[in-house]
Design a protein around this motif. Structure first.
Motif, short mmCIF file in Angstrom:
data_model
loop_
_atom_site.label_atom_id
_atom_site.label_comp_id
_atom_site.label_asym_id
_atom_site.label_seq_id
_atom_site.Cartn_x
_atom_site.Cartn_y
_atom_site.Cartn_z
N ILE A 1 0.84 -1.20 0.00
CA ILE A 1 0.00 0.00 0.00
C ILE A 1 0.88 1.25 0.00
O ILE A 1 0.65 2.17 -0.78
CB ILE A 1 -0.97 -0.03 1.20
CG1 ILE A 1 -1.97 -1.17 1.01
CG2 ILE A 1 -1.68 1.31 1.36
CD1 ILE A 1 -2.73 -1.54 2.25
N GLY B 1 -0.54 4.65 -1.20
CA GLY B 1 -1.87 4.49 -0.64
C GLY B 1 -1.88 4.87 0.83
O GLY B 1 -0.85 4.94 1.49
N TRP C 1 -3.73 3.85 4.45
CA TRP C 1 -4.53 2.88 5.22
C TRP C 1 -5.54 3.67 6.04
O TRP C 1 -5.17 4.47 6.89
CB TRP C 1 -3.59 2.11 6.13
CG TRP C 1 -4.14 0.86 6.73
CD1 TRP C 1 -5.13 0.77 7.65
CD2 TRP C 1 -3.71 -0.47 6.48
NE1 TRP C 1 -5.35 -0.54 7.99
CE2 TRP C 1 -4.47 -1.33 7.28
CE3 TRP C 1 -2.74 -1.02 5.65
CZ2 TRP C 1 -4.31 -2.71 7.29
CZ3 TRP C 1 -2.57 -2.38 5.66
CH2 TRP C 1 -3.36 -3.22 6.47
N VAL D 1 -8.49 1.19 2.18
CA VAL D 1 -7.38 2.08 1.86
C VAL D 1 -7.84 3.04 0.77
O VAL D 1 -8.77 2.76 0.02
CB VAL D 1 -6.13 1.30 1.38
CG1 VAL D 1 -5.62 0.37 2.46
CG2 VAL D 1 -6.39 0.54 0.10
N LEU E 1 -1.82 -1.35 -7.60
CA LEU E 1 -1.95 -1.79 -6.21
C LEU E 1 -2.73 -3.11 -6.15
O LEU E 1 -2.35 -4.03 -5.43
CB LEU E 1 -2.63 -0.73 -5.34
CG LEU E 1 -2.91 -1.15 -3.90
CD1 LEU E 1 -1.63 -1.56 -3.17
CD2 LEU E 1 -3.62 -0.03 -3.15
#
Length: 171
Positions: free
Chosen positions: A25, A30, A32, A50, A60
């Protein structure tokens, strides 16, 4: 523009599972947002949400699904972030009683009949302090629609409680 992804994962419990997922991630810039994770019977499972830039979404997805080579099963869904316009009242539901098959089924059926949404639920089986009998315990966060008849709901749950020898409390 960001995309919100919800994914589930499961794999044999071992150190580093969460780090491997978080690494992917992070590598795709990204963020979380929220998650629930637990170890059950040697398996580690979770669900997480996410956010990631739209142009990173597919890479991803591929990176997370590639973790299957490490024994992780991952399922991804685009998140539908629409909020219901229906008015609801959050409530807690607690259940305690002698363990037996069908407890979750009977309670969830009553909730469905009253259009009550289960937002979060946890359950476990423990031993009673004095007798050592096997006890089922559950705690659920539910949303009662504004249209629900609270008396009818409590009557339905009381009937289940009597039938299955449970204590069911709606707070």
């Amino acid at each position: 523009m960001n995309t919100s992804l919800v994914f589930t994962f499961i794999g044999a419990d071992r150190p580093g599972l969460v780090e491997r997922i978080a690494e992917q991630i992070s590598a795709h810039q990204g963020s979380w947002q929220e998650s629930r994770m637990v170890e059950l019977a040697g398996q580690f499972a979770g669900i997480a949400r996410v956010t990631v830039a739209s142009d990173q979404t597919e890479s991803l997805r591929r990176a997370l699904q590639a973790l299957s080579s490490e024994g992780l099963e991952i399922t991804l869904q685009n998140s539908d972030s629409k909020v219901s316009s229906q008015r609801v009242k959050p409530c807690k539901l607690s259940v305690v009683g002698n363990d037996r098959p069908g407890i979750v089924h009977e309670i969830s059926r009553a909730l469905k009949l009253h259009q009550i949404n289960v937002v979060e639920m946890s359950s476990n089986v423990t031993s009673a302090a004095m007798s050592g009998d096997t006890l089922f315990e559950a705690l659920a966060q539910v949303e009662l629609p504004a249209t629900v008849n609270r008396d009818q709901l409590e009557d339905a749950l009381d009937s289940i409680a009597d039938q299955l020898s449970l204590d069911i409390l709606v707070e």
